[in-house]
Design a protein around this motif. Sequence first.
Motif, PDB file in Angstrom:
ATOM      1  N   SER A  57      97.999 -44.756  32.654  1.00 45.06           N
ATOM      2  CA  SER A  57      98.084 -45.224  34.034  1.00 45.06           C
ATOM      3  C   SER A  57      98.457 -44.092  34.982  1.00 45.06           C
ATOM      4  O   SER A  57      97.887 -43.970  36.074  1.00 45.06           O
ATOM      5  CB  SER A  57      99.097 -46.357  34.124  1.00 45.06           C
ATOM      6  N   HIS A  58      99.387 -43.244  34.594  1.00 44.93           N
ATOM      7  CA  HIS A  58      99.794 -42.158  35.488  1.00 44.93           C
ATOM      8  C   HIS A  58      98.728 -41.074  35.600  1.00 44.93           C
ATOM      9  O   HIS A  58      98.558 -40.481  36.670  1.00 44.93           O
ATOM     10  CB  HIS A  58     101.129 -41.559  35.041  1.00 44.93           C
ATOM     11  N   GLN A  59      98.012 -40.799  34.530  1.00 40.84           N
ATOM     12  CA  GLN A  59      96.899 -39.853  34.637  1.00 40.84           C
ATOM     13  C   GLN A  59      95.905 -40.343  35.677  1.00 40.84           C
ATOM     14  O   GLN A  59      95.391 -39.561  36.484  1.00 40.84           O
ATOM     15  CB  GLN A  59      96.202 -39.683  33.277  1.00 40.84           C
ATOM     16  N   ALA A  60      95.631 -41.639  35.689  1.00 40.54           N
ATOM     17  CA  ALA A  60      94.706 -42.203  36.665  1.00 40.54           C
ATOM     18  C   ALA A  60      95.288 -42.154  38.075  1.00 40.54           C
ATOM     19  O   ALA A  60      94.603 -41.762  39.026  1.00 40.54           O
ATOM     20  CB  ALA A  60      94.366 -43.643  36.278  1.00 40.54           C
ATOM     21  N   MET A  61      96.546 -42.555  38.225  1.00 41.22           N
ATOM     22  CA  MET A  61      97.155 -42.560  39.551  1.00 41.22           C
ATOM     23  C   MET A  61      97.239 -41.161  40.139  1.00 41.22           C
ATOM     24  O   MET A  61      97.014 -40.969  41.339  1.00 41.22           O
ATOM     25  CB  MET A  61      98.533 -43.222  39.497  1.00 41.22           C
ATOM     26  N   PHE A  62      97.567 -40.194  39.307  1.00 39.88           N
ATOM     27  CA  PHE A  62      97.654 -38.816  39.800  1.00 39.88           C
ATOM     28  C   PHE A  62      96.285 -38.278  40.208  1.00 39.88           C
ATOM     29  O   PHE A  62      96.198 -37.292  40.952  1.00 39.88           O
ATOM     30  CB  PHE A  62      98.282 -37.911  38.742  1.00 39.88           C
ATOM     31  N   ALA A  63      95.210 -38.905  39.740  1.00 46.59           N
ATOM     32  CA  ALA A  63      93.859 -38.528  40.163  1.00 46.59           C
ATOM     33  C   ALA A  63      93.395 -39.340  41.371  1.00 46.59           C
ATOM     34  O   ALA A  63      92.260 -39.177  41.826  1.00 46.59           O
ATOM     35  CB  ALA A  63      92.877 -38.710  39.012  1.00 46.59           C
ATOM     36  N   GLY A  64      94.264 -40.216  41.887  1.00 46.67           N
ATOM     37  CA  GLY A  64      93.926 -40.992  43.072  1.00 46.67           C
ATOM     38  C   GLY A  64      93.590 -42.446  42.812  1.00 46.67           C
ATOM     39  O   GLY A  64      93.295 -43.188  43.753  1.00 46.67           O
ATOM     40  N   PHE A  65      93.633 -42.866  41.543  1.00 47.10           N
ATOM     41  CA  PHE A  65      93.269 -44.239  41.205  1.00 47.10           C
ATOM     42  C   PHE A  65      94.528 -45.093  41.089  1.00 47.10           C
ATOM     43  O   PHE A  65      95.006 -45.391  39.986  1.00 47.10           O
ATOM     44  CB  PHE A  65      92.465 -44.270  39.907  1.00 47.10           C
ATOM     45  N   LEU A  66      95.078 -45.461  42.234  1.00 49.21           N
ATOM     46  CA  LEU A  66      96.228 -46.343  42.267  1.00 49.21           C
ATOM     47  C   LEU A  66      95.811 -47.743  41.814  1.00 49.21           C
ATOM     48  O   LEU A  66      94.618 -48.039  41.722  1.00 49.21           O
ATOM     49  CB  LEU A  66      96.797 -46.387  43.684  1.00 49.21           C
ATOM     50  N   PRO A  67      96.776 -48.618  41.495  1.00 52.74           N
ATOM     51  CA  PRO A  67      96.404 -49.990  41.129  1.00 52.74           C
ATOM     52  C   PRO A  67      95.453 -50.610  42.148  1.00 52.74           C
ATOM     53  O   PRO A  67      95.600 -50.415  43.360  1.00 52.74           O
ATOM     54  CB  PRO A  67      97.758 -50.706  41.097  1.00 52.74           C
ATOM     55  N   GLU A  71      91.216 -58.615  43.501  1.00 55.44           N
ATOM     56  CA  GLU A  71      90.183 -59.465  44.092  1.00 55.44           C
ATOM     57  C   GLU A  71      88.913 -58.635  44.159  1.00 55.44           C
ATOM     58  O   GLU A  71      88.963 -57.405  44.085  1.00 55.44           O
ATOM     59  CB  GLU A  71      90.598 -59.935  45.478  1.00 55.44           C
ATOM     60  N   PRO A  72      87.748 -59.284  44.277  1.00 58.37           N
ATOM     61  CA  PRO A  72      86.493 -58.522  44.280  1.00 58.37           C
ATOM     62  C   PRO A  72      86.475 -57.455  45.359  1.00 58.37           C
ATOM     63  O   PRO A  72      86.971 -57.663  46.475  1.00 58.37           O
ATOM     64  CB  PRO A  72      85.429 -59.590  44.526  1.00 58.37           C
ATOM     65  N   GLY A  73      85.927 -56.291  45.045  1.00 60.82           N
ATOM     66  CA  GLY A  73      85.894 -55.147  45.938  1.00 60.82           C
ATOM     67  C   GLY A  73      84.504 -54.882  46.474  1.00 60.82           C
ATOM     68  O   GLY A  73      83.699 -55.808  46.570  1.00 60.82           O
ATOM     69  N   PRO A  74      84.186 -53.618  46.796  1.00 66.99           N
ATOM     70  CA  PRO A  74      85.013 -52.440  46.516  1.00 66.99           C
ATOM     71  C   PRO A  74      86.210 -52.323  47.448  1.00 66.99           C
ATOM     72  O   PRO A  74      86.221 -52.894  48.547  1.00 66.99           O
ATOM     73  CB  PRO A  74      84.042 -51.274  46.728  1.00 66.99           C
ATOM     74  N   HIS A  75      87.212 -51.555  46.993  1.00 64.78           N
ATOM     75  CA  HIS A  75      88.433 -51.363  47.754  1.00 64.78           C
ATOM     76  C   HIS A  75      88.607 -49.867  48.037  1.00 64.78           C
ATOM     77  O   HIS A  75      88.849 -49.093  47.112  1.00 64.78           O
ATOM     78  CB  HIS A  75      89.633 -51.887  46.970  1.00 64.78           C
ATOM     79  N   PRO A  76      88.476 -49.454  49.306  1.00 63.14           N
ATOM     80  CA  PRO A  76      88.669 -48.041  49.641  1.00 63.14           C
ATOM     81  C   PRO A  76      90.051 -47.566  49.208  1.00 63.14           C
ATOM     82  O   PRO A  76      91.043 -48.285  49.337  1.00 63.14           O
ATOM     83  CB  PRO A  76      88.522 -48.009  51.159  1.00 63.14           C
ATOM     84  N   ARG A  77      90.109 -46.348  48.683  1.00 61.86           N
ATOM     85  CA  ARG A  77      91.358 -45.804  48.156  1.00 61.86           C
ATOM     86  C   ARG A  77      92.071 -44.954  49.209  1.00 61.86           C
ATOM     87  O   ARG A  77      91.455 -44.453  50.148  1.00 61.86           O
ATOM     88  CB  ARG A  77      91.072 -44.964  46.914  1.00 61.86           C
ATOM     89  N   ALA A  84      80.371 -36.987  44.067  1.00 58.02           N
ATOM     90  CA  ALA A  84      79.217 -37.711  44.585  1.00 58.02           C
ATOM     91  C   ALA A  84      79.162 -39.124  44.015  1.00 58.02           C
ATOM     92  O   ALA A  84      79.453 -39.362  42.853  1.00 58.02           O
ATOM     93  CB  ALA A  84      77.933 -36.950  44.226  1.00 58.02           C
ATOM     94  N   GLY A  85      78.788 -40.065  44.870  1.00 57.65           N
ATOM     95  CA  GLY A  85      78.569 -41.416  44.419  1.00 57.65           C
ATOM     96  C   GLY A  85      79.789 -42.309  44.402  1.00 57.65           C
ATOM     97  O   GLY A  85      79.693 -43.465  43.979  1.00 57.65           O
ATOM     98  N   SER A  86      80.930 -41.802  44.851  1.00 56.91           N
ATOM     99  CA  SER A  86      82.128 -42.639  44.859  1.00 56.91           C
ATOM    100  C   SER A  86      81.942 -43.817  45.814  1.00 56.91           C
ATOM    101  O   SER A  86      81.596 -43.637  46.986  1.00 56.91           O
ATOM    102  CB  SER A  86      83.347 -41.816  45.291  1.00 56.91           C
ATOM    103  N   GLU A  87      82.185 -45.027  45.338  1.00 55.57           N
ATOM    104  CA  GLU A  87      82.052 -46.225  46.155  1.00 55.57           C
ATOM    105  C   GLU A  87      83.379 -46.655  46.767  1.00 55.57           C
ATOM    106  O   GLU A  87      83.427 -47.644  47.497  1.00 55.57           O
ATOM    107  CB  GLU A  87      81.473 -47.370  45.319  1.00 55.57           C
ATOM    108  N   THR A  88      84.460 -45.939  46.455  1.00 53.69           N
ATOM    109  CA  THR A  88      85.774 -46.325  46.976  1.00 53.69           C
ATOM    110  C   THR A  88      86.381 -45.227  47.838  1.00 53.69           C
ATOM    111  O   THR A  88      87.564 -45.255  48.140  1.00 53.69           O
ATOM    112  CB  THR A  88      86.728 -46.672  45.819  1.00 53.69           C
ATOM    113  N   THR A  89      85.561 -44.266  48.254  1.00 50.61           N
ATOM    114  CA  THR A  89      85.986 -43.237  49.195  1.00 50.61           C
ATOM    115  C   THR A  89      85.462 -43.615  50.570  1.00 50.61           C
ATOM    116  O   THR A  89      84.267 -43.831  50.748  1.00 50.61           O
ATOM    117  CB  THR A  89      85.441 -41.855  48.787  1.00 50.61           C
ATOM    118  N   ALA A  90      86.373 -43.731  51.542  1.00 52.35           N
ATOM    119  CA  ALA A  90      86.000 -44.157  52.890  1.00 52.35           C
ATOM    120  C   ALA A  90      86.496 -43.132  53.906  1.00 52.35           C
ATOM    121  O   ALA A  90      87.113 -42.119  53.551  1.00 52.35           O
ATOM    122  CB  ALA A  90      86.586 -45.534  53.181  1.00 52.35           C
TER     123      ALA A  90
END
Length: 268
Positions: A57-67, A71-77, A84-90
């Motif tokens: 979990s912390h490896q992911a969070m430290f890369a920007g993937f917080l919880p 609910e259905p997304g996508p959810h901007p981080r 390229a291709g990130s669907e959660t970068t706004a």
Amino acid sequence: MNEVVGRDDLLLLTLDTLRHDVAVELAAAGRIPNLARHLPGGAWERRHAPGSFTYASHQAMFAGFLPTPAEPGPHPRLFAARFAGSETTAGRTYVFDGPDLISALASAGYRTVCVGGVGFFNKQGALGGVLPGMFQESHWEPEFGVASPTSFEAQVERAERIVGSLPAEQRLFLFLNASALHQPNWFHLPGATRAAGDSRATHAAALEHIDHHVGRLFAAMSSRRRCFAIVCSDHGTTYGDDGYTGHRLAHEAVWTVPYAHFFLEPSA
């Protein structure tokens, strides 16, 4: 976040192993007033953890993937590595070019500091050095670990010393992994015994213990300038739920976590 980074101090407080249902119950019952007063609307947000145990979990969070909002997304981080291709970068996402948020913040002029808690931050052996090794400065003592009944007080005291030692102009990213909720936690409930072991009730008592001291951490982090704080669990855990005990397994009590982010305004 592009306005926040470079202006405010940053705090990431992970309440290791905290269950969402316990966090929600205690907030609603008025048992964690120091945390609840900062939660938007006085309530935790229900999210899904990026991993089922601390290291993943912390490896992911430290890369920007917080919880992720449950609910259905996508959810901007809030934070994202450029790819390229990130669907959660706004447009409001803080995008960085490095492999992780910690090194990106260091490049942006932040002092990056880790106050470790559970064993993955104890720097005892190669694996215990991976996560703290990502920071410019890292701290761990046995008093911070899971076996210490006063772990959170000791961690907060160290954080206060860290903040107090910095030049006024130095921006700070402080990460603190609170170990008090992780088993063993029976010693946080008056009358509980080692023989009886941990339970949902001792888990709740550990959260009350954290709440009793968290105000000092928030005060320290807002003592120099405004601070943007993220407070969340990295994963939950089971206490006999459907026959399961512990975590690193696919159960609702493990994957569903409490989350909040908010500003801590500087002291008057």
